[in-house]
Design a protein around this motif. Sequence first.
Motif, mmCIF file in Angstrom:
data_model
loop_
_atom_site.group_PDB
_atom_site.id
_atom_site.type_symbol
_atom_site.label_atom_id
_atom_site.label_comp_id
_atom_site.label_asym_id
_atom_site.label_seq_id
_atom_site.Cartn_x
_atom_site.Cartn_y
_atom_site.Cartn_z
ATOM 1 N N MET A 14 1.003 -1.189 0.014
ATOM 2 C CA MET A 14 0.118 0.363 -0.350
ATOM 3 C C MET A 14 0.610 1.313 -0.026
ATOM 4 S SD MET A 14 -3.073 1.041 0.041
ATOM 5 C CE MET A 14 -3.797 -0.138 -0.426
ATOM 6 N N VAL A 15 0.980 2.522 -0.193
ATOM 7 C CA VAL A 15 1.459 3.091 -0.720
ATOM 8 C C VAL A 15 0.136 4.358 -0.715
ATOM 9 C CG1 VAL A 15 2.384 5.410 -2.155
ATOM 10 C CG2 VAL A 15 3.433 2.859 -1.984
ATOM 11 N N LEU A 46 -4.082 6.751 10.061
ATOM 12 C CA LEU A 46 -4.104 6.536 8.637
ATOM 13 C C LEU A 46 -3.068 5.593 8.748
ATOM 14 C CD1 LEU A 46 -4.074 5.592 5.179
ATOM 15 C CD2 LEU A 46 -3.493 8.529 4.848
ATOM 16 N N GLU A 47 -2.030 5.547 9.769
ATOM 17 C CA GLU A 47 -1.316 4.844 9.603
ATOM 18 C C GLU A 47 -1.636 3.260 10.758
ATOM 19 O OE1 GLU A 47 1.592 2.141 11.711
ATOM 20 O OE2 GLU A 47 0.385 3.298 12.861
ATOM 21 N N SER A 91 -3.185 -2.329 9.223
ATOM 22 C CA SER A 91 -4.279 -2.773 9.905
ATOM 23 C C SER A 91 -4.432 -4.249 9.345
ATOM 24 C CB SER A 91 -5.444 -2.845 10.400
ATOM 25 O OG SER A 91 -6.146 -1.881 9.444
ATOM 26 N N LEU A 92 -3.678 -4.093 7.660
ATOM 27 C CA LEU A 92 -3.474 -4.725 6.379
ATOM 28 C C LEU A 92 -3.037 -6.256 6.144
ATOM 29 C CD1 LEU A 92 -3.247 -1.995 3.708
ATOM 30 C CD2 LEU A 92 -5.786 -3.460 4.472
ATOM 31 N N ASP A 93 -3.159 -6.960 6.201
ATOM 32 C CA ASP A 93 -2.650 -8.411 5.952
ATOM 33 C C ASP A 93 -1.250 -8.208 5.524
ATOM 34 O OD1 ASP A 93 -4.996 -9.521 7.197
ATOM 35 O OD2 ASP A 93 -5.657 -11.098 5.153
ATOM 36 N N ALA A 97 4.276 -5.033 7.886
ATOM 37 C CA ALA A 97 4.296 -5.451 9.124
ATOM 38 C C ALA A 97 4.780 -3.493 9.754
ATOM 39 C CB ALA A 97 5.935 -5.534 9.225
ATOM 40 N N ARG A 98 4.704 -2.658 9.339
ATOM 41 C CA ARG A 98 5.480 -0.962 9.201
ATOM 42 C C ARG A 98 4.875 -0.404 8.019
ATOM 43 N NH1 ARG A 98 6.669 -3.599 13.440
ATOM 44 N NH2 ARG A 98 8.394 -3.749 14.266
ATOM 45 N N VAL A 99 4.935 0.987 8.772
ATOM 46 C CA VAL A 99 4.075 1.661 7.708
ATOM 47 C C VAL A 99 5.114 2.990 7.810
ATOM 48 C CG1 VAL A 99 2.481 3.343 7.114
ATOM 49 C CG2 VAL A 99 1.686 1.212 8.108
#
Length: 291
Positions: free
Chosen positions: A76-77, A106-107, A112-114, A117-119
């Motif tokens: 995701m971006v 938003l972080e 929370s997406l499968d 690991a980090r954002v």
Amino acid sequence: MPDTPPSVPDFTQWPSFPFEGDLRVKQLDEPVPFEPPRRGEADRECTACNAPDEAYIWVGERWRVRAMDRPTGLPMVLILESRSHLDLGDLPNLLAAELGVMTVRLERAVRSLDGVARVHVNRWGDGSAHLHLWFLARPYGRLQLRGTFLSLWDSILPPISEDRWRENLAMVAAWLAEFGGRPLAEPPRIQWQAPSSLSPTSPASAAEEPEEESVSVIEAADEIPESDAAADLSDASAGRSEPDPAPQAGPAPDNAPDSSPSSAASSAEADEAESENTPKDRPGAAHTPQS
């Protein structure tokens, strides 16, 4: 005495550095006396101000969230933008306080997406004067993608599937909508097919389909500073855009009934047998419709 070229920095030996081999440092240009205007400055149009709400995955009263136009290498971006044409240092106290809340919210949604690991949250701002923050999801288990070079890896890794990308967008938009605003991203639609169209696509037809190049964070227009000459060229060609290649049409499902003589004969025999077995001689006999 000739200038001694600078040595390659130590971070080129880090495991997260995406390149290897013989490297050399580029020659540094002389500083310019005046920097060219960014998008949204002076007489240059602002892309964010001109974009309709339909170009975003979630919109609120004072904030909007948009994605890239197609999947990239990271799960995701996303980009968080203010509705008002303000840069980071120009935010009034209300928007400055909301920026902190929106950043955390938003972080959490992206994390929370499968498989995330980090954002990473980044703000550059050299390409556009309109405030925009980047949110980059690092895939779980990909330790080589940790740290500074995640935005570079986004343009190196193969793009994720479009179905997964659209599903992730819809989940983030729904998460944000729990706190207000309006979600605009929808999950991917199920592609229903007739049984006769479920056959695998031949390699020849698959090779004919055009393959689009993904646009990554590092290649995004909002983050590419331009010189005066490049800005003039981009303004002159702003109204011209190449249409996207039309998708290849697949084979139409063959649902036509079989009209061979043998099938016609079988149908006629079945009708004759049905008429003989129908109880016509009994008055008041119920006729059961054949299914």
